[in-house]
Design a protein around this motif. Structure first.
Motif, PDB file in Angstrom:
ATOM      1  N   ALA A  76       0.843  -1.194   0.000  1.00 54.82           N
ATOM      2  CA  ALA A  76       0.000   0.000   0.000  1.00 54.82           C
ATOM      3  C   ALA A  76       0.878   1.243   0.000  1.00 54.82           C
ATOM      4  N   GLY A  77       0.677   2.087  -0.986  1.00 53.84           N
ATOM      5  CA  GLY A  77       1.465   3.313  -1.079  1.00 53.84           C
ATOM      6  C   GLY A  77       2.740   3.171  -1.878  1.00 53.84           C
ATOM      7  N   HIS A  78       3.090   1.938  -2.249  1.00 53.09           N
ATOM      8  CA  HIS A  78       4.317   1.708  -3.025  1.00 53.09           C
ATOM      9  C   HIS A  78       4.026   0.684  -4.118  1.00 53.09           C
ATOM     10  N   GLN A  79       3.253   1.085  -5.126  1.00 54.56           N
ATOM     11  CA  GLN A  79       2.882   0.169  -6.195  1.00 54.56           C
ATOM     12  C   GLN A  79       3.869   0.170  -7.352  1.00 54.56           C
ATOM     13  N   SER A  80       4.774   1.128  -7.354  1.00 51.94           N
ATOM     14  CA  SER A  80       5.756   1.202  -8.443  1.00 51.94           C
ATOM     15  C   SER A  80       7.100   1.626  -7.883  1.00 51.94           C
ATOM     16  N   GLY A  81       8.130   1.475  -8.714  1.00 50.86           N
ATOM     17  CA  GLY A  81       9.465   1.888  -8.317  1.00 50.86           C
ATOM     18  C   GLY A  81      10.155   0.953  -7.348  1.00 50.86           C
ATOM     19  N   THR A  82       9.591  -0.231  -7.136  1.00 50.83           N
ATOM     20  CA  THR A  82      10.174  -1.171  -6.180  1.00 50.83           C
ATOM     21  C   THR A  82      11.187  -2.100  -6.854  1.00 50.83           C
ATOM     22  N   LEU A  83      11.915  -2.831  -6.026  1.00 43.19           N
ATOM     23  CA  LEU A  83      12.855  -3.821  -6.547  1.00 43.19           C
ATOM     24  C   LEU A  83      12.127  -4.865  -7.381  1.00 43.19           C
ATOM     25  N   VAL A  84      10.945  -5.282  -6.937  1.00 43.13           N
ATOM     26  CA  VAL A  84      10.177  -6.271  -7.697  1.00 43.13           C
ATOM     27  C   VAL A  84       9.806  -5.734  -9.078  1.00 43.13           C
ATOM     28  N   ASN A  85       9.389  -4.472  -9.173  1.00 47.35           N
ATOM     29  CA  ASN A  85       9.097  -3.873 -10.489  1.00 47.35           C
ATOM     30  C   ASN A  85      10.311  -3.961 -11.397  1.00 47.35           C
ATOM     31  N   ALA A  86      11.480  -3.672 -10.840  1.00 43.24           N
ATOM     32  CA  ALA A  86      12.721  -3.716 -11.616  1.00 43.24           C
ATOM     33  C   ALA A  86      13.081  -5.143 -12.007  1.00 43.24           C
ATOM     34  N   LEU A  87      12.884  -6.097 -11.096  1.00 43.65           N
ATOM     35  CA  LEU A  87      13.199  -7.498 -11.369  1.00 43.65           C
ATOM     36  C   LEU A  87      12.317  -8.061 -12.478  1.00 43.65           C
ATOM     37  N   LEU A  88      11.039  -7.680 -12.471  1.00 44.44           N
ATOM     38  CA  LEU A  88      10.124  -8.177 -13.494  1.00 44.44           C
ATOM     39  C   LEU A  88      10.537  -7.707 -14.888  1.00 44.44           C
ATOM     40  N   TYR A  89      11.163  -6.557 -14.980  1.00 43.87           N
ATOM     41  CA  TYR A  89      11.667  -6.066 -16.260  1.00 43.87           C
ATOM     42  C   TYR A  89      12.938  -6.819 -16.654  1.00 43.87           C
ATOM     43  N   HIS A  90      13.769  -7.109 -15.657  1.00 45.45           N
ATOM     44  CA  HIS A  90      15.065  -7.736 -15.918  1.00 45.45           C
ATOM     45  C   HIS A  90      14.948  -9.241 -16.175  1.00 45.45           C
ATOM     46  N   CYS A  91      14.032  -9.916 -15.453  1.00 48.41           N
ATOM     47  CA  CYS A  91      13.960 -11.380 -15.481  1.00 48.41           C
ATOM     48  C   CYS A  91      12.650 -11.881 -16.084  1.00 48.41           C
ATOM     49  N   ASP A  92      12.750 -12.964 -16.835  1.00 43.68           N
ATOM     50  CA  ASP A  92      11.558 -13.642 -17.324  1.00 43.68           C
ATOM     51  C   ASP A  92      11.091 -14.701 -16.327  1.00 43.68           C
ATOM     52  N   ASP A  93      11.983 -15.070 -15.402  1.00 45.04           N
ATOM     53  CA  ASP A  93      11.674 -16.144 -14.463  1.00 45.04           C
ATOM     54  C   ASP A  93      12.025 -15.721 -13.039  1.00 45.04           C
ATOM     55  N   LEU A  94      11.015 -15.770 -12.174  1.00 44.26           N
ATOM     56  CA  LEU A  94      11.193 -15.529 -10.744  1.00 44.26           C
ATOM     57  C   LEU A  94      10.337 -16.542 -10.001  1.00 44.26           C
ATOM     58  N   SER A  95      10.792 -16.988  -8.844  1.00 45.64           N
ATOM     59  CA  SER A  95      10.012 -17.978  -8.097  1.00 45.64           C
ATOM     60  C   SER A  95       8.666 -17.392  -7.686  1.00 45.64           C
ATOM     61  N   GLY A  96       7.686 -18.277  -7.509  1.00 41.12           N
ATOM     62  CA  GLY A  96       6.346 -17.824  -7.176  1.00 41.12           C
ATOM     63  C   GLY A  96       5.908 -18.148  -5.767  1.00 41.12           C
ATOM     64  N   ILE A  97       6.824 -18.628  -4.923  1.00 38.36           N
ATOM     65  CA  ILE A  97       6.441 -19.082  -3.588  1.00 38.36           C
ATOM     66  C   ILE A  97       5.810 -17.974  -2.762  1.00 38.36           C
ATOM     67  N   ASN A  98       6.311 -16.759  -2.881  1.00 38.15           N
ATOM     68  CA  ASN A  98       5.793 -15.674  -2.037  1.00 38.15           C
ATOM     69  C   ASN A  98       4.647 -14.904  -2.664  1.00 38.15           C
ATOM     70  N   GLY A  99       4.091 -15.418  -3.744  1.00 39.97           N
ATOM     71  CA  GLY A  99       2.873 -14.834  -4.274  1.00 39.97           C
ATOM     72  C   GLY A  99       3.076 -13.678  -5.222  1.00 39.97           C
ATOM     73  N   VAL A 100       1.963 -13.080  -5.572  1.00 41.80           N
ATOM     74  CA  VAL A 100       1.916 -12.110  -6.647  1.00 41.80           C
ATOM     75  C   VAL A 100       2.726 -10.848  -6.353  1.00 41.80           C
ATOM     76  N   GLU A 101       2.807 -10.437  -5.094  1.00 43.33           N
ATOM     77  CA  GLU A 101       3.475  -9.171  -4.794  1.00 43.33           C
ATOM     78  C   GLU A 101       4.963  -9.324  -4.501  1.00 43.33           C
ATOM     79  N   ARG A 102       5.416 -10.561  -4.242  1.00 44.73           N
ATOM     80  CA  ARG A 102       6.815 -10.733  -3.848  1.00 44.73           C
ATOM     81  C   ARG A 102       7.513 -11.849  -4.614  1.00 44.73           C
ATOM     82  N   PRO A 103       7.392 -11.894  -5.930  1.00 42.68           N
ATOM     83  CA  PRO A 103       8.046 -12.970  -6.678  1.00 42.68           C
ATOM     84  C   PRO A 103       9.559 -12.933  -6.491  1.00 42.68           C
ATOM     85  N   GLY A 104      10.129 -14.068  -6.132  1.00 45.02           N
ATOM     86  CA  GLY A 104      11.579 -14.187  -6.014  1.00 45.02           C
ATOM     87  C   GLY A 104      12.176 -13.696  -4.719  1.00 45.02           C
ATOM     88  N   ILE A 105      11.405 -12.993  -3.895  1.00 52.50           N
ATOM     89  CA  ILE A 105      11.970 -12.359  -2.712  1.00 52.50           C
ATOM     90  C   ILE A 105      12.132 -13.382  -1.581  1.00 52.50           C
TER      91      ILE A 105
END
Length: 303
Positions: free
Chosen positions: A104-133
């Motif tokens: 909430a309050g941080h929907q863009s500009g996060t590390l995850v936003n950057a990772l999704l641009y950089h990577c085609d594959d990230l783990s899904g264990i932590n769900g939609v908001e925290r892939p790979g974290i």
């Protein structure tokens, strides 16, 4: 569903099932675990249980994590400082001021936003908001963290985290002169009952241990190195305040009169773990950022 199994050890016996699963899944909140239990995604010896079930040695735990939903988070072309990358993981040197994952309050500009641009594959264990974290560091803390590209790597790294086998060392600048060379802080951390926006030292909190060594002390400040044995939210910030040496610049736990550096003087400088595929020990170091070194230089000039 991603399904995981664990056999309860003698040391883990008599713990509540929700508490134990929160330890085994370090990046999942206890409330999320309780939601899994309510939805019967957690079985003990093949049977559903309640959140307050006390585990017994030898219990066979089986829990299922729902599949990742379709991502609604935008990939953003944000520069990343990638220290290491292979087909299983990345090690990132996160900049100060970057939020790790959307909230909430941080929907863009996060590390995850950057990772999704950089990577085609990230783990899904932590769900939609925290892939790979696998683990997080605070918005205004800079430094190293590992990101998993697939569920197997994520599971292995999370297990290392829960068993305290990942090496995490930080540099910090604190208020006050620490006159001894080293120390250990062992104090449980939980939600502050007087302020739900903060964490604090509470008797019923989760166990938390921080080791520290003094790099250099001054009359009013100390440059310290901290090593995490556990990884609770705001752990170093809370523990150093607890012993009377709050972090410089910390807006939440620091003193009112502190340096205006837009957040705490804290940097994750060393990260070490066993590679989930090769089983090789890997260790990385990221030098403290310019603002941190400049602050040390200005303190040196004071004395």
């Amino acid at each position: 569903m991603n399904t995981f199994n664990h056999r309860v050890t003698e040391e883990q016996a008599r713990q509540r099932i929700d508490k134990l699963l929160a330890v085994l899944n370090p990046e999942i909140s206890r409330s999320q675990v309780q939601s899994w239990i309510t939805k019967e995604h957690v079985l003990v010896n093949g049977e559903s249980v309640k959140s307050n079930y006390k585990c017994q040695a030898g219990d066979d735990l089986k829990w299922s994590v729902p599949e990742v939903e379709s991502l609604n988070i935008d990939a953003e072309n944000i520069p990343l400082s990638i220290v290491y990358e292979d087909s299983d993981l990345l090690v990132i040197n996160k900049s100060k001021g970057m939020v790790v994952h959307p909230s909430a309050g941080h929907q863009s500009g996060t590390l995850v936003n950057a990772l999704l641009y950089h990577c085609d594959d990230l783990s899904g264990i932590n769900g939609v908001e925290r892939p790979g974290i696998v683990h997080r560091i605070d918005k205004d803390t800079s430094g190293l963290l590992v990101v998993a590209k697939n569920d197997k790597a994520h599971t292995v790294l999370s297990e290392q985290l829960s068993k305290k086998k990942i090496k995490r060392m930080y540099e910090a600048i604190v208020h006050g002169e620490i006159k001894h060379e080293s120390g250990m802080i062992d104090a449980p951390i939980g939600r502050d009952p007087k302020d739900r926006q903060k964490m604090g030292i509470v008797d019923e909190g989760r166990p938390a241990v921080t080791h520290f060594n003094v790099i250099k002390s001054y009359l009013d400040y100390t440059h310290v190195e901290c090593q995490l044995e556990t990884g609770r939210t705001h752990q170093i910030r809370i523990h150093m305040k607890y012993i009377g040496f709050p972090l410089v610049g910390d807006p939440k736990y620091g003193p009112r009169k502190t340096m205006d550096i837009k957040g705490q003087a804290l940097h994750a400088t060393v990260l070490g773990f066993t590679h989930p595929r090769t089983k090789e020990w890997m260790e990385f170091k990221a030098e403290a950022p310019t603002y941190f070194e400049d602050m040390l230089a200005s303190i040196e000039k004071m004395y």
